[in-house]
Scaffold this motif. Structure first.
Motif, mmCIF file in Angstrom:
data_model
loop_
_atom_site.group_PDB
_atom_site.id
_atom_site.type_symbol
_atom_site.label_atom_id
_atom_site.label_comp_id
_atom_site.label_asym_id
_atom_site.label_seq_id
_atom_site.Cartn_x
_atom_site.Cartn_y
_atom_site.Cartn_z
ATOM 1 N N PRO A 11 0.859 -1.163 -0.126
ATOM 2 C CA PRO A 11 0.088 -0.248 0.246
ATOM 3 C C PRO A 11 0.933 1.132 -0.147
ATOM 4 O O PRO A 11 -0.153 2.010 -0.469
ATOM 5 C CB PRO A 11 -0.931 0.016 1.150
ATOM 6 C CG PRO A 11 -0.838 -1.727 1.424
ATOM 7 C CD PRO A 11 1.007 -1.929 1.174
ATOM 8 N N SER A 12 2.011 0.640 0.450
ATOM 9 C CA SER A 12 2.597 2.179 0.763
ATOM 10 C C SER A 12 3.357 2.323 -0.623
ATOM 11 O O SER A 12 4.713 3.454 -0.780
ATOM 12 C CB SER A 12 4.048 2.211 1.828
ATOM 13 O OG SER A 12 4.840 1.040 1.073
ATOM 14 N N SER A 13 3.914 2.128 -1.396
ATOM 15 C CA SER A 13 4.266 2.031 -2.718
ATOM 16 C C SER A 13 4.146 3.607 -3.540
ATOM 17 O O SER A 13 2.935 3.837 -3.503
ATOM 18 C CB SER A 13 3.846 1.213 -4.120
ATOM 19 O OG SER A 13 4.462 -0.750 -3.359
ATOM 20 N N THR A 14 5.461 3.810 -4.299
ATOM 21 C CA THR A 14 4.884 4.961 -4.776
ATOM 22 C C THR A 14 5.544 4.492 -6.010
ATOM 23 O O THR A 14 5.543 5.944 -6.856
ATOM 24 C CB THR A 14 6.523 6.109 -3.655
ATOM 25 O OG1 THR A 14 7.615 5.656 -3.933
ATOM 26 C CG2 THR A 14 5.638 6.481 -2.291
ATOM 27 N N ALA A 15 6.174 3.851 -6.704
ATOM 28 C CA ALA A 15 6.734 3.445 -7.632
ATOM 29 C C ALA A 15 5.880 2.616 -8.757
ATOM 30 O O ALA A 15 5.761 2.010 -7.639
ATOM 31 C CB ALA A 15 8.011 3.784 -8.380
ATOM 32 N N LEU A 16 5.633 2.558 -9.780
ATOM 33 C CA LEU A 16 5.399 1.298 -10.241
ATOM 34 C C LEU A 16 5.830 1.101 -11.854
ATOM 35 O O LEU A 16 6.218 1.757 -12.566
ATOM 36 C CB LEU A 16 3.780 1.230 -10.496
ATOM 37 C CG LEU A 16 3.449 0.435 -11.208
ATOM 38 C CD1 LEU A 16 3.021 -1.039 -10.799
ATOM 39 C CD2 LEU A 16 1.526 0.057 -12.387
ATOM 40 N N ILE A 17 6.409 -0.229 -11.506
ATOM 41 C CA ILE A 17 7.012 -0.547 -12.766
ATOM 42 C C ILE A 17 6.569 -1.360 -13.655
ATOM 43 O O ILE A 17 6.660 -2.706 -12.964
ATOM 44 C CB ILE A 17 8.579 -1.167 -12.674
ATOM 45 C CG1 ILE A 17 9.715 -0.155 -11.817
ATOM 46 C CG2 ILE A 17 9.636 -1.352 -13.622
ATOM 47 C CD1 ILE A 17 11.064 -0.712 -11.775
ATOM 48 N N LYS A 58 14.965 -10.577 -3.999
ATOM 49 C CA LYS A 58 14.491 -9.468 -4.604
ATOM 50 C C LYS A 58 12.991 -8.588 -4.962
ATOM 51 O O LYS A 58 12.902 -6.989 -5.118
ATOM 52 C CB LYS A 58 13.885 -10.551 -6.647
ATOM 53 C CG LYS A 58 15.651 -10.711 -6.921
ATOM 54 C CD LYS A 58 15.633 -11.836 -7.627
ATOM 55 C CE LYS A 58 16.459 -11.612 -9.045
ATOM 56 N NZ LYS A 58 16.277 -13.250 -9.440
ATOM 57 N N TRP A 59 12.424 -9.308 -4.618
ATOM 58 C CA TRP A 59 10.811 -8.836 -3.715
ATOM 59 C C TRP A 59 11.182 -7.476 -2.727
ATOM 60 O O TRP A 59 10.167 -6.659 -2.783
ATOM 61 C CB TRP A 59 9.952 -9.643 -2.944
ATOM 62 C CG TRP A 59 8.803 -10.881 -4.492
ATOM 63 C CD1 TRP A 59 9.321 -11.582 -5.242
ATOM 64 C CD2 TRP A 59 7.551 -10.734 -4.790
ATOM 65 N NE1 TRP A 59 8.438 -11.340 -6.142
ATOM 66 C CE2 TRP A 59 7.621 -11.423 -5.134
ATOM 67 C CE3 TRP A 59 6.539 -10.115 -3.415
ATOM 68 C CZ2 TRP A 59 5.960 -11.417 -5.730
ATOM 69 C CZ3 TRP A 59 5.414 -10.930 -2.849
ATOM 70 C CH2 TRP A 59 5.096 -11.589 -4.814
ATOM 71 N N ASP A 66 9.586 1.343 -1.936
ATOM 72 C CA ASP A 66 8.497 1.470 -2.217
ATOM 73 C C ASP A 66 7.959 1.204 -3.683
ATOM 74 O O ASP A 66 7.185 1.948 -4.084
ATOM 75 C CB ASP A 66 7.996 2.817 -1.604
ATOM 76 C CG ASP A 66 8.082 2.983 0.349
ATOM 77 O OD1 ASP A 66 7.005 1.961 0.506
ATOM 78 O OD2 ASP A 66 8.359 3.685 0.751
ATOM 79 N N ILE A 67 8.315 0.217 -4.270
ATOM 80 C CA ILE A 67 8.478 0.251 -5.432
ATOM 81 C C ILE A 67 7.817 -0.491 -5.799
ATOM 82 O O ILE A 67 8.161 -1.993 -4.938
ATOM 83 C CB ILE A 67 9.632 -0.112 -6.540
ATOM 84 C CG1 ILE A 67 10.702 1.114 -5.980
ATOM 85 C CG2 ILE A 67 9.341 -0.434 -7.740
ATOM 86 C CD1 ILE A 67 12.130 1.170 -6.816
#
Length: 172
Positions: A11-17, A58-59, A66-67
């Protein structure tokens, strides 16, 4: 019909690849960027400073920064692993994903095909997000590892990164 993987996210992710969909090798391993010559994980290791010996590491490397990581495609038909070989494509539900992850500010496409699929199939561009197309980390994309790493550093907002020297390894 082949299916993609669930996202690596918090929920705290600020970037999405975003990639396109798992390659044949990645699907066999059930791992994002599972091809030994794909530069994705070595680039993330160099930029974020962590271990990538095991898939769980890796995860954790991504989540600790936060990716989030996902693919544009939920399901697809493709002969082989080439981006040009897709015949049928079904996108993931990004409206729901962004609603559940309001902190995302930056979306990075891992290559032009991921961006093209997203724009054509999804087209959802929240105003709060910056969208960037990054060089593909695939071994088929011939830009050097160092050039890819430098561009990914800029894309992730890490311009002041000092890279650790790593000996060549099987993950690259």
């Amino acid at each position: 019909m082949l299916h993609g993987f669930p996202p690596i996210e918090s929920p705290s992710s600020t970037a999405l690849i975003l990639g396109t969909g798992p390659s044949v090798r990645s699907a066999l391993k059930q791992q994002y960027y599972g091809h030994e010559r794909n530069a994705f994980w070595p680039i993330m290791r160099d930029l974020l400073g962590g271990e990538i010996e095991h898939y769980e590491q890796k995860w954790e490397l991504l989540l600790s920064h936060d990716i989030a990581l996902w693919d544009v495609l939920s399901a697809f038909e493709r002969k082989g692993s080439a981006d040009s070989a897709y015949t049928t494509v079904i996108p993931n539900d990004f409206t729901q994903f962004f609603q559940g992850h309001p902190a995302i500010q930056r979306v990075l496409f891992n290559g032009k095909k991921a961006q093209a699929f997203y724009m054509r199939l999804v087209g959802y561009l929240p105003e709060s997000c910056e969208f960037l197309c990054m060089p593909s980390t695939s071994p088929a994309y011939t830009l050097s590892f160092e050039e890819k790493r430098e561009l990914w550093a800029k894309g992730l907002g890490l311009q002041q990164v000092s890279f650790k020297k790593h000996s060549p390894d099987k993950n690259r």
